[in-house]
Scaffold this motif. Sequence first.
Motif, short mmCIF file in Angstrom:
data_model
loop_
_atom_site.label_atom_id
_atom_site.label_comp_id
_atom_site.label_asym_id
_atom_site.label_seq_id
_atom_site.Cartn_x
_atom_site.Cartn_y
_atom_site.Cartn_z
N VAL A 1 0.84 -1.20 0.00
CA VAL A 1 0.00 0.00 0.00
C VAL A 1 0.87 1.25 0.00
O VAL A 1 0.64 2.20 -0.76
CB VAL A 1 -0.95 0.00 1.21
CG1 VAL A 1 -1.61 1.37 1.38
CG2 VAL A 1 -2.02 -1.07 1.06
N ALA A 2 1.91 1.26 0.86
CA ALA A 2 2.81 2.41 0.93
C ALA A 2 3.55 2.59 -0.39
O ALA A 2 3.73 3.73 -0.87
CB ALA A 2 3.81 2.22 2.08
N LEU A 3 3.98 1.48 -1.01
CA LEU A 3 4.68 1.56 -2.29
C LEU A 3 3.77 2.13 -3.37
O LEU A 3 4.19 2.98 -4.18
CB LEU A 3 5.17 0.16 -2.70
CG LEU A 3 5.99 0.06 -3.98
CD1 LEU A 3 7.29 0.85 -3.84
CD2 LEU A 3 6.28 -1.40 -4.31
N SER A 4 2.51 1.68 -3.39
CA SER A 4 1.54 2.19 -4.38
C SER A 4 1.35 3.68 -4.22
O SER A 4 1.37 4.44 -5.21
CB SER A 4 0.20 1.47 -4.23
OG SER A 4 0.32 0.09 -4.50
N TYR A 5 1.20 4.14 -2.98
CA TYR A 5 0.93 5.56 -2.76
C TYR A 5 2.18 6.42 -2.95
O TYR A 5 2.07 7.61 -3.25
CB TYR A 5 0.29 5.78 -1.40
CG TYR A 5 -1.21 5.67 -1.51
CD1 TYR A 5 -1.98 6.75 -1.94
CD2 TYR A 5 -1.86 4.47 -1.22
CE1 TYR A 5 -3.34 6.64 -2.08
CE2 TYR A 5 -3.23 4.35 -1.37
CZ TYR A 5 -3.97 5.44 -1.79
OH TYR A 5 -5.32 5.33 -1.96
N THR A 6 3.35 5.83 -2.82
CA THR A 6 4.56 6.57 -3.18
C THR A 6 4.56 6.91 -4.66
O THR A 6 4.85 8.05 -5.07
CB THR A 6 5.82 5.74 -2.83
OG1 THR A 6 5.84 5.47 -1.43
CG2 THR A 6 7.09 6.50 -3.21
N GLN A 7 4.20 5.91 -5.48
CA GLN A 7 4.12 6.14 -6.92
C GLN A 7 2.96 7.07 -7.28
O GLN A 7 3.09 7.92 -8.17
CB GLN A 7 3.96 4.80 -7.65
CG GLN A 7 5.10 3.83 -7.45
CD GLN A 7 6.44 4.40 -7.91
OE1 GLN A 7 6.53 4.99 -8.99
NE2 GLN A 7 7.47 4.25 -7.09
N ILE A 8 1.85 6.92 -6.57
CA ILE A 8 0.69 7.78 -6.82
C ILE A 8 1.02 9.24 -6.52
O ILE A 8 0.71 10.15 -7.31
CB ILE A 8 -0.52 7.30 -5.99
CG1 ILE A 8 -1.08 5.99 -6.55
CG2 ILE A 8 -1.61 8.37 -5.95
CD1 ILE A 8 -2.11 5.34 -5.67
N LEU A 9 1.66 9.49 -5.38
CA LEU A 9 2.00 10.86 -5.00
C LEU A 9 3.01 11.46 -5.98
O LEU A 9 2.93 12.65 -6.30
CB LEU A 9 2.55 10.89 -3.57
CG LEU A 9 1.52 10.62 -2.46
CD1 LEU A 9 2.19 10.55 -1.10
CD2 LEU A 9 0.44 11.69 -2.46
N ARG A 10 3.95 10.65 -6.46
CA ARG A 10 4.89 11.15 -7.46
C ARG A 10 4.15 11.57 -8.73
O ARG A 10 4.46 12.63 -9.32
CB ARG A 10 5.92 10.07 -7.80
CG ARG A 10 6.94 9.82 -6.70
CD ARG A 10 7.91 8.72 -7.08
NE ARG A 10 8.65 9.05 -8.30
CZ ARG A 10 9.47 8.20 -8.91
NH1 ARG A 10 9.65 6.98 -8.43
NH2 ARG A 10 10.11 8.57 -10.00
N ALA A 11 3.17 10.78 -9.14
CA ALA A 11 2.40 11.12 -10.34
C ALA A 11 1.55 12.37 -10.11
O ALA A 11 1.42 13.21 -11.00
CB ALA A 11 1.51 9.94 -10.74
#
Length: 315
Positions: free
Chosen positions: A217-227
């Motif tokens: 979940v944290a990994l997904s949201y790291t990529q989401i926030l970067r986008a």
Amino acid sequence: MADSNTTDFSYPSTFILLGIPGLEAAHVWISIPFCIMYAIAILGNFTILFVVKMEHSLRAPMYYFLCMLAITDLVLSTSTLPKMLSIFWFNSREIDFSACLTQLYFLRCFSVMESGILVAMALDRYVAICHPLRHSTILTNPMVAKIGLAVVLRGGMVILPYPLLTSQWPYCKTNIIPDTHCTHIAVVKLACADTRISSYYGLFVLFCVKGLDMFFVALSYTQILRAIFSLPTKEARLKTFGTCISHLCSILAFFIPDLFSSLTYRFDQNVALHFRVLIGNVNLLVPPTLNPIIYGVRTKQIRDRLLRLFTHKGT
């Protein structure tokens, strides 16, 4: 059964659930907020299922996962609340050994399922935001079905050793469980055997299942926030981030109480028993109660469908 405090049985026919030790006189009053939360959980989650079924525009991966979350929440709350209320209202404290193990299994199994569903929803948000043009080709209906099946099988298989191990041990200490439901830790403490394998397996589930889920979940949201931060305007960033708010609230509603409850059990010598039991029960009820409210308030399609439903009824 003989004296329930110090018997020499090796396989109890029943366990005795004490409710909330030390607060027996207040059981009726304590039942009121729990009953209200249960009613909200039942009504809210059935409403989510009904709206998604009736609204064709909601036939999308996000809402399929939301339906899975609603079903999981219904099972989690119904596995504990009816028995808890029977203790509070009717002093019905006995539970069969097999029923106790069944309750223990369902609670653990569907808790792991809910954790997996939140990961699947994080995947959906990641694909929708980071790869929007490929969303419909990546998360097809067959793929969503496979993810759902994997979540269910993982929950069922990972938790299966809990009741299998617990049913093999002799019980010669007591048949009294100082709780409102059969928790795995409470039942294991009553066994007259070396239960270290259960403790080790519990740590494995905690770190390698829920721990990995939190990591993904944290990994997904790291990529989401970067986008999101790469978007050109503030309005676009806020609008895109707004599509994640409901899911983030569900994550917090599930993982924070679950972590807090785990810590109180881990350091129970420093925590009052009645407080630990209360926290454990709140932990089971918070996600089923909050999730339909979160998605009902935050999701425009669900709000609009409900408004149309009530408007037509009113006319």
